[in-house]
Enzyme design. Structure first.
Site, short mmCIF file in Angstrom:
data_model
loop_
_atom_site.label_atom_id
_atom_site.label_comp_id
_atom_site.label_asym_id
_atom_site.label_seq_id
_atom_site.Cartn_x
_atom_site.Cartn_y
_atom_site.Cartn_z
N TYR A 23 61.44 22.75 -12.82
CA TYR A 23 62.34 22.82 -13.98
C TYR A 23 62.11 24.10 -14.79
CZ TYR A 23 63.40 17.96 -13.00
OH TYR A 23 63.80 16.80 -12.39
N TYR A 151 63.38 7.10 -15.01
CA TYR A 151 63.23 8.27 -14.15
C TYR A 151 62.80 7.78 -12.76
CZ TYR A 151 61.73 12.49 -11.90
OH TYR A 151 61.60 13.51 -10.98
N ASP A 252 59.90 0.38 -9.26
CA ASP A 252 59.41 1.73 -9.02
C ASP A 252 58.08 1.89 -9.77
OD1 ASP A 252 58.78 4.40 -9.02
OD2 ASP A 252 60.79 5.11 -9.52
N LYS A 281 52.39 8.88 -6.21
CA LYS A 281 51.50 9.58 -7.14
C LYS A 281 50.00 9.31 -6.94
CE LYS A 281 54.62 11.24 -10.55
NZ LYS A 281 55.92 10.71 -10.92
C1 LIG Z 1 57.24 10.91 -10.23
C2 LIG Z 1 58.12 9.75 -10.07
C3 LIG Z 1 59.05 9.66 -9.01
C4 LIG Z 1 59.25 10.78 -8.03
O1 LIG Z 1 58.14 11.04 -7.28
P1 LIG Z 1 57.98 12.48 -6.54
O2 LIG Z 1 56.73 12.33 -5.73
O3 LIG Z 1 57.88 13.50 -7.63
O4 LIG Z 1 59.20 12.68 -5.71
C5 LIG Z 1 59.81 8.51 -8.91
N1 LIG Z 1 59.67 7.51 -9.80
C6 LIG Z 1 58.80 7.55 -10.81
C7 LIG Z 1 58.68 6.39 -11.74
C8 LIG Z 1 58.00 8.67 -11.00
O5 LIG Z 1 57.15 8.74 -12.03
#
Ligand SMILES: *Cc1c(COP(=O)(O)O)cnc(C)c1O
Length: 432
Positions: A23, A151, A252, A281
């Site tokens: 970004y 997100y 997620d 992550k």
């Molecule tokens: C960081 C994140 C993503 C995306 O993961 P990337 O490895 O950056 O593609 C998706 N959902 C959530 C909640 C996140 O924090």
């Protein structure tokens, strides 16, 4: 100038000319700081300065940098083999990882799909939900419902369920699928629950369930979409409504998985079991990219029982043995530790450290959950100056918009938390 600092200057100049950063403008980029080493909770810059890391490299480095156990796992695997295709072949690191994830994630999530990154995991989860409904001859159920301020990543389907205001919906209008957005939960984690909070969501699912294959959301903690912590009852109601209306629930937990919010998974705050769970992550302790999508047996069997009889996804680096080995090491290390007490203690220390910020006129609100601390400012911060001020005070904090936030490695000691939070206080006090 010495030859060394000359070399660093040249490297930075090449970076400015040729490298995209996340970004970031290619014509007017903010400064980037060259890193030469990282160990424990400290990042060392080329000029010798050390920064206490408040970001865990975006939620991922839970055990600190250069953890000897993780490094050994990676080296051992590299000596055996670094990669083989996952089509027609398998290996112990992938099987071990699947077993650890199945055994420790919410009950019933028994089928594991390994993929490259968080965004890809979201794509996989959404495709899985669609293919599940397709296999049940419910092709009309192919749209998604989510909540605002979310997100889910930067690829196309992930973008389509990111917050429509702060996300990228405007730029990709016409190409991005248009899905349903309920109001973001207003009831905070520690508030008394107000049943009306679910109204907007309940209304949308009731109205559109014939078209909905799944709900996707971040349980409890909304990360990059606003760093908000919402009430566990909201999630519990979402689960009930998904069941009532025959809609799958995708959680997620790419940011929240592995203890960050104080429970091993944020869904555990509400004792909710999703139908599909996305992890990423912290999965590899920040060593390399890897994500996992867990699903119920019912979803897997339904997809497999009708045409085409297989799940239509299979990335080149699926189940990468290096990533799986380090993930097994990272998750095992976490589970062997007294993670609940560690996170509880971090929560207390972060709260104590950030509390003085409440008195600053520049600050709107301070909130803390698990090992996540957020100082919400009244106005967006000035990135170029604030970043420099943090570095000058020996800490690494990377704010965005009005949010100055930290999610440190779990191994950070009290003295470093104090330094980190004291720096935040000093720096946000200087904001206008
Ligand atoms: C960081 C994140 C993503 C995306 O993961 P990337 O490895 O950056 O593609 C998706 N959902 C959530 C909640 C996140 O924090």
């Amino acid at each position: 100038m010495t030859a060394y600092s000359d070399k660093i200057e040249q490297m930075l100049e090449y970076d400015r000319q040729h490298l995209w950063h996340p970004y970031t403008s290619m014509t007017n980029p903010l400064p980037v700081y060259p890193v030469v080493a990282a160990d424990g909770v400290r990042i060392r810059l080329a000029d010798g300065r050390e920064l206490i890391d408040g970001m865990a490299s975006w939620w991922s480095v839970i055990h600190g940098y250069n953890n000897p156990i993780l490094t050994e796992a990676l080296q051992q695997q590299a000596r055996d083999f670094s990669h083989v295709m996952f089509g027609g072949l398998t290996h112990e690191p992938a099987v071990q990882l699947a077993q650890i994830l199945v055994d420790n994630s919410p009950a019933g999530l028994d089928k594991v799909f390994l993929c490259d990154s968080g965004s890809v995991a979201v794509e996989v989860a959404m495709k899985m939900a669609m293919q599940y409904q397709y296999a049940r001859a419910k092709e009309g159920k192919n749209r998604f419902l989510t909540i605002r301020s979310g997100y889910h990543g930067d690829t196309f389907h992930a973008m389509s369920v990111c917050d429509p205001e702060t996300g990228m919906h405007q730029i990709y209008r016409g190409v991005l699928p248009e899905y349903f957005f309920a109001d973001a939960p207003a009831c905070r984690f520690h508030d008394t629950w107000d049943e009306r909070d679910i109204d907007s969501f309940a209304h949308l699912i009731e109205q559109h369930h014939h078209q909905l294959c799944a709900v996707i959301l971040e349980p409890i903690v909304q990360g990059a979409g606003g760093m908000r912590f919402y009430h566990p009852n909201y999630l519990a109601r979402v689960r009930e409504l998904c069941d009532r209306y025959d809609v799958l629930l995708i959680a997620d937990e790419i940011a929240t998985g592995f203890g960050r919010s104080g429970e091993l998974f944020a869904c555990d705050h509400a004792a909710v079991v999703p139908d599909i769970l996305c992890l990423g992550k912290a999965l590899t302790g920040g060593y390399m990219t890897l994500a996992a999508v867990l699903a119920t047996t019912e979803i897997a069997e339904t997809i497999s029982s009708s045409e085409p009889g297989v799940f239509m996804h299979g990335p080149t680096f699926m189940g990468n043995p290096l990533a799986c080995s380090v993930a097994v090491a990272s998750v095992s290390l976490l589970l062997k530790s007294d993670w609940r007490n560690t996170i509880g203690h971090l929560e207390q220390e972060i709260s104590r450290g950030l509390e003085p910020c409440c008195d600053l006129t520049t600050v709107e609100e301070v909130r803390v959950l698990g090992a996540i601390g957020v100082v919400q400012m009244k106005k967006p911060v000035a990135m170029a100056t604030i970043q420099q001020r943090f570095v000058d005070r020996g800490v690494w904090v990377r704010p965005f918009g009005k949010l100055v936030y930290i999610m440190p490695p779990y191994c950070m000691n009290d003295a470093d938390i104090k330094t980190l939070t004291a720096a935040i206080y000093e720096v946000v006090a200087l904001e206008k």
